[in-house]
Design a protein around this motif. Structure first.
Motif, PDB file in Angstrom:
ATOM      1  N   LEU A   1      45.589  18.553  16.722  1.00 43.69           N
ATOM      2  CA  LEU A   1      45.450  17.458  15.818  1.00 43.69           C
ATOM      3  C   LEU A   1      44.101  16.752  16.180  1.00 43.69           C
ATOM      4  CD1 LEU A   1      46.478  15.237  14.219  1.00 43.69           C
ATOM      5  CD2 LEU A   1      47.659  14.143  16.180  1.00 43.69           C
ATOM      6  N   MET A   2      43.651  16.892  17.443  1.00 39.95           N
ATOM      7  CA  MET A   2      42.323  16.360  17.877  1.00 39.95           C
ATOM      8  C   MET A   2      41.295  16.969  16.901  1.00 39.95           C
ATOM      9  SD  MET A   2      41.048  14.286  19.935  1.00 39.95           S
ATOM     10  CE  MET A   2      39.247  13.906  20.547  1.00 39.95           C
TER      11      MET A   2
ATOM     12  N   ILE B   1      37.357  19.558  22.538  1.00 35.22           N
ATOM     13  CA  ILE B   1      38.069  19.329  22.026  1.00 35.22           C
ATOM     14  C   ILE B   1      39.507  19.326  23.068  1.00 35.22           C
ATOM     15  CG2 ILE B   1      40.063  19.997  20.181  1.00 35.22           C
ATOM     16  CD1 ILE B   1      37.437  18.581  19.155  1.00 35.22           C
ATOM     17  N   GLU B   2      39.694  20.214  23.564  1.00 34.16           N
ATOM     18  CA  GLU B   2      40.823  20.264  24.575  1.00 34.16           C
ATOM     19  C   GLU B   2      41.107  19.496  25.755  1.00 34.16           C
ATOM     20  OE1 GLU B   2      41.310  25.302  24.587  1.00 34.16           O
ATOM     21  OE2 GLU B   2      40.300  24.215  26.220  1.00 34.16           O
ATOM     22  N   GLU B   3      39.817  19.344  26.383  1.00 33.18           N
ATOM     23  CA  GLU B   3      39.766  17.862  27.459  1.00 33.18           C
ATOM     24  C   GLU B   3      40.046  16.658  26.697  1.00 33.18           C
ATOM     25  OE1 GLU B   3      39.855  18.142  30.836  1.00 33.18           O
ATOM     26  OE2 GLU B   3      40.066  20.561  30.408  1.00 33.18           O
TER      27      GLU B   3
ATOM     28  N   THR C   1      35.537   9.462  23.149  1.00 35.32           N
ATOM     29  CA  THR C   1      36.123  10.079  24.102  1.00 35.32           C
ATOM     30  C   THR C   1      35.464  11.524  24.016  1.00 35.32           C
ATOM     31  OG1 THR C   1      38.310   9.145  23.703  1.00 35.32           O
ATOM     32  CG2 THR C   1      38.292  11.323  24.833  1.00 35.32           C
ATOM     33  N   ILE C   2      35.416  12.114  22.802  1.00 38.71           N
ATOM     34  CA  ILE C   2      34.446  13.347  22.744  1.00 38.71           C
ATOM     35  C   ILE C   2      33.231  13.035  23.457  1.00 38.71           C
ATOM     36  CG2 ILE C   2      33.265  14.939  21.425  1.00 38.71           C
ATOM     37  CD1 ILE C   2      35.656  14.477  19.491  1.00 38.71           C
ATOM     38  N   ALA C   3      32.402  12.210  23.347  1.00 36.45           N
ATOM     39  CA  ALA C   3      30.845  11.630  23.770  1.00 36.45           C
ATOM     40  C   ALA C   3      30.960  11.605  25.358  1.00 36.45           C
ATOM     41  CB  ALA C   3      30.432  10.545  23.131  1.00 36.45           C
TER      42      ALA C   3
ATOM     43  N   GLY D   1      27.756  22.076  19.430  1.00 45.46           N
ATOM     44  CA  GLY D   1      28.232  21.325  18.437  1.00 45.46           C
ATOM     45  C   GLY D   1      28.581  19.827  18.898  1.00 45.46           C
ATOM     46  N   ARG D   2      29.515  19.074  18.055  1.00 48.57           N
ATOM     47  CA  ARG D   2      29.767  17.729  18.565  1.00 48.57           C
ATOM     48  C   ARG D   2      28.616  16.850  19.013  1.00 48.57           C
ATOM     49  NH1 ARG D   2      34.884  18.177  16.446  1.00 48.57           N
ATOM     50  NH2 ARG D   2      35.410  20.255  16.867  1.00 48.57           N
ATOM     51  N   ALA D   3      27.875  16.708  17.960  1.00 49.23           N
ATOM     52  CA  ALA D   3      26.804  15.927  18.183  1.00 49.23           C
ATOM     53  C   ALA D   3      26.236  15.901  19.664  1.00 49.23           C
ATOM     54  CB  ALA D   3      27.115  14.427  17.699  1.00 49.23           C
TER      55      ALA D   3
END
Length: 234
Positions: free
Chosen positions: A85-86, A72-74, A119-121, A137-139
């Motif tokens: 917020l992200m 999340i931070e990056e 972006t996360i992916a 997490g995060r798929a």
């Protein structure tokens, strides 16, 4: 007395140890998905420490790392958003009227849902290519499923057990904790389904563990045995 299953797995994988990954192959990567209330981060931290020590015992000084909040931070940094917020946007967390009003008059903006997920992916994919990483997490299991050098784990437990963990850690009563667990599982599934297209878990995960009946040590040792058999530790 040693767990009989673990003893069996040691003997089995000792006879059929696979060769290590080739230099060209991305990874290795281990992903950990979890139902809300299961100790994903704690397992990931201990697992990365154990794998690092295993590497050292073979004369390999490469360190295994684990990432969770860094995703999340990056991603927030790249999108020029605050991490909070992200986090809210990626988990479909609803904001109150005055919070939304404040954001409307701030310098922050709402990127599209697709842009957030992609972006996360991208961050997860790049971290996985570097290898020797445990991702929580995060798929991540869907994003790295086609990596030859990957292992995908899901931590589960009955709702009552998870609710007690949540209640104790967050100062809630059991009913509040159950609602929180159900809501968080739902929001996480919304994120995962973008990548998994509502396909069943068995299409993505290699191992399922019941955290209510297995200790951290049993779960970690089982994962390490399979990681060794796949040549993730050399």
């Amino acid at each position: 007395m040693d767990n009989l299953f673990l003893k069996y797995m040691r003997e089995r994988t000792g006879r059929k140890k696979s060769p290590g990954p080739s230099f060209e192959s991305p990874g290795p990567v281990i992903t950990i998905s979890r139902e809300y209330g299961c100790p994903g981060r704690r397992i990931a931290r201990k697992l990365s420490e154990t794998l690092t020590e295993k590497n050292k015992s073979f004369g390999n000084n490469r360190t295994w790392r684990w990432i969770s909040k860094e995703i999340i931070e990056e991603s927030a940094r790249e999108l020029k958003l605050s991490p909070s917020l992200m986090q809210d946007l990626s988990e479909y967390k609803e904001r109150g009227f005055f919070e939304n009003l404040a954001l409307f008059f701030s310098d922050e903006y709402y990127p599209s849902d697709v842009k957030i997920k992609n972006t996360i992916a991208k961050f997860i994919y790049n971290a996985s290519v570097e290898g020797s990483v445990v991702i929580v997490g995060r798929a991540a299991e869907a994003i790295t499923k086609n990596f030859a050098n990957s292992l995908h784990v899901k931590l589960q437990a009955p709702l009552d057990w998870r609710a007690k963990i949540v209640a104790d850690s967050q100062g809630m009563n059991i009913q509040e904790a159950k609602r929180e667990a159900i809501e968080m599982d739902h929001r996480r599934s919304l994120f995962r389904n973008y990548f998994e297209k509502e396909r069943p878990d068995i299409d993505f995960f290699d191992l399922f563990f019941n955290c209510s009946t297995l200790s951290d040590e049993e779960i970690i040792e089982s994962i390490v045995i399979l990681a060794e058999s796949r040549g993730f530790v050399v």
